[in-house]
Motif scaffolding. Structure first.
Motif, short mmCIF file in Angstrom:
data_model
loop_
_atom_site.label_atom_id
_atom_site.label_comp_id
_atom_site.label_asym_id
_atom_site.label_seq_id
_atom_site.Cartn_x
_atom_site.Cartn_y
_atom_site.Cartn_z
N VAL A 221 -0.61 -3.84 -5.44
CA VAL A 221 -0.50 -4.02 -3.80
C VAL A 221 -1.84 -4.29 -2.85
O VAL A 221 -2.76 -3.40 -3.24
N ILE A 222 -2.00 -5.06 -2.14
CA ILE A 222 -3.01 -5.37 -1.31
C ILE A 222 -2.97 -5.49 0.13
O ILE A 222 -3.89 -5.72 0.78
N GLY A 223 -1.86 -5.07 0.67
CA GLY A 223 -1.46 -5.34 2.01
C GLY A 223 -0.10 -4.70 2.44
O GLY A 223 0.61 -4.33 1.63
N ILE B 227 0.73 -10.05 8.69
CA ILE B 227 0.38 -9.58 7.62
C ILE B 227 -1.14 -8.90 7.46
O ILE B 227 -1.92 -9.57 8.12
N ASP B 228 -1.36 -7.92 7.02
CA ASP B 228 -2.79 -7.32 6.89
C ASP B 228 -3.10 -6.95 5.42
O ASP B 228 -2.43 -6.37 4.71
N VAL B 229 -4.25 -7.46 5.21
CA VAL B 229 -4.73 -7.18 3.73
C VAL B 229 -5.97 -6.42 3.78
O VAL B 229 -6.79 -6.01 4.53
N ARG B 230 -5.70 -5.49 2.95
CA ARG B 230 -6.79 -4.45 2.61
C ARG B 230 -7.72 -4.77 1.72
O ARG B 230 -7.55 -4.97 0.35
N VAL C 56 -2.62 -13.24 10.06
CA VAL C 56 -2.97 -12.52 9.05
C VAL C 56 -4.26 -11.91 9.39
O VAL C 56 -5.12 -12.82 9.78
N THR C 57 -4.38 -10.67 9.25
CA THR C 57 -5.78 -9.95 9.33
C THR C 57 -6.36 -9.48 7.87
O THR C 57 -5.66 -9.25 6.99
#
Length: 320
Positions: free
Chosen positions: A286-288, A234-237, A302-303
């Motif tokens: 939406v965050i990622g 999972i990648d979070v922006r 998770v990044t």
């Protein structure tokens, strides 16, 4: 009211507290017998439990008994929402010193009731014992109403990650309180009493959420549970995360990082879920994104903006 818990006694206090509780349509037998009876039309019951211990999860000089009641209920009801369930009832275990004012227990009970009543939640029983510190244990029950539960293990590559509710507010409040201040009031109140988006749990389930979790230990930490259970990355922006002005103000005053409040702060009990892109419902941001693991980013990773996050990702019990 100057009576103590020891003075009024266990059964006298239980009777005084429970006589004002209103019971919902799910409750067939409420407080007063050896056990409660709650209808389960779906044939399945969703169950969760949580503990709050004085000095670790709350302090009497920071939070009123009413605040503790609201928070104790909220933590459990949010877990039910994260499964896509409608909460129905609570049972409460309470350990208190004999010298504690009985009014503290009455206020706690009012907080529990006021948190659950708008959702149709009934308090159907519990227990009370003497202890050196105040210990509040709440077990909550919910109904799936014919839906499948939304688990942590269903996230798929290509899904989007979305949140509902506030992030970082309670952590900013904790940062303020630990420094002896009581403002900004909004974040202090957030630490004392979360505002979970209860209604968004069933909404997400109906919309087709593939995985969901409540954010109690920190966004990155709780996303880690989904990533591990689903064996995905999972990648979070960070640019998609809102940082409200009160959090910026606390960060500026304390020298802390406002973004870290949002990424790692717990106790707001927001909801985080994964959806196919076309399924994200209104009320969610939406965050990622979700991707397959590889040699550089193995499943469970998770990044943030494609990079590992430097520092603790959230709260962990028993961390030294």
């Amino acid at each position: 009211m100057n009576e103590t818990v020891g003075g009024i006694g266990e059964f006298g206090l239980i009777e005084a507290v429970t006589k004002g509780y209103r019971q919902g349509a799910d409750v067939l037998v409420g407080p007063g017998d050896d056990a409660a009876v709650v209808a389960v039309p779906d044939g399945r019951m969703v169950i969760t439990t949580d503990l709050l211990i004085e000095g670790r999860h709350f302090r009497q000089d920071w939070s009123s008994a009413y605040d503790v009641g609201r928070k104790a209920a909220a933590q459990n009801l949010s877990d039910l929402a994260a499964m896509g369930a409608r909460p129905t009832s609570l049972v409460v275990g309470l350990g208190v010193p004999a010298a504690l004012a009985s009014e503290w227990v009455h206020e706690l009970a009012r907080g529990l009731q006021d948190e659950g009543e708008p959702l149709g939640v009934s308090i159907v029983g519990g227990d009370m014992v003497q202890s050196e510190k105040i210990v509040v244990s709440v077990t909550a029950f919910g109904s799936l109403e014919g839906r499948e539960p939304v688990l942590r293990s269903g996230a798929r590559p290509g899904d989007e990650v979305a949140v509902a509710g506030r992030l970082g507010w309670a952590e900013a409040g904790y940062a303020v309180l630990t420094r002896g201040f009581r403002s900004p009031r909004a974040v202090v109140e957030a630490h004392r009493r979360p505002l979970p988006p209860y209604e968004q749990g069933p909404i997400a389930a109906i919309a087709g959420a593939s995985a969901m979790c409540d954010v109690s230990d920190g966004l990155l930490s709780d996303l880690g549970h989904i990533a591990t259970a689903s064996q995905v990355v999972i990648d979070v922006r960070s640019g998609a995360l809102a940082i409200p002005e009160p959090l910026e103000a606390v960060a500026a005053a304390t020298g802390l990082d406002a973004l870290s409040f949002v990424l790692t702060g717990g106790d707001d009990n927001a909801l985080v879920a994964t959806f196919e892109p076309a399924d994200v419902p209104p009320g969610w941001t939406v965050i990622g994104s979700v991707a397959e693991g590889n040699d550089d980013r193995p499943p469970g990773t998770v990044t943030v903006d494609g990079e590992p996050y430097a520092g603790a990702t959230g709260h962990a019990h028993f961390r030294s």
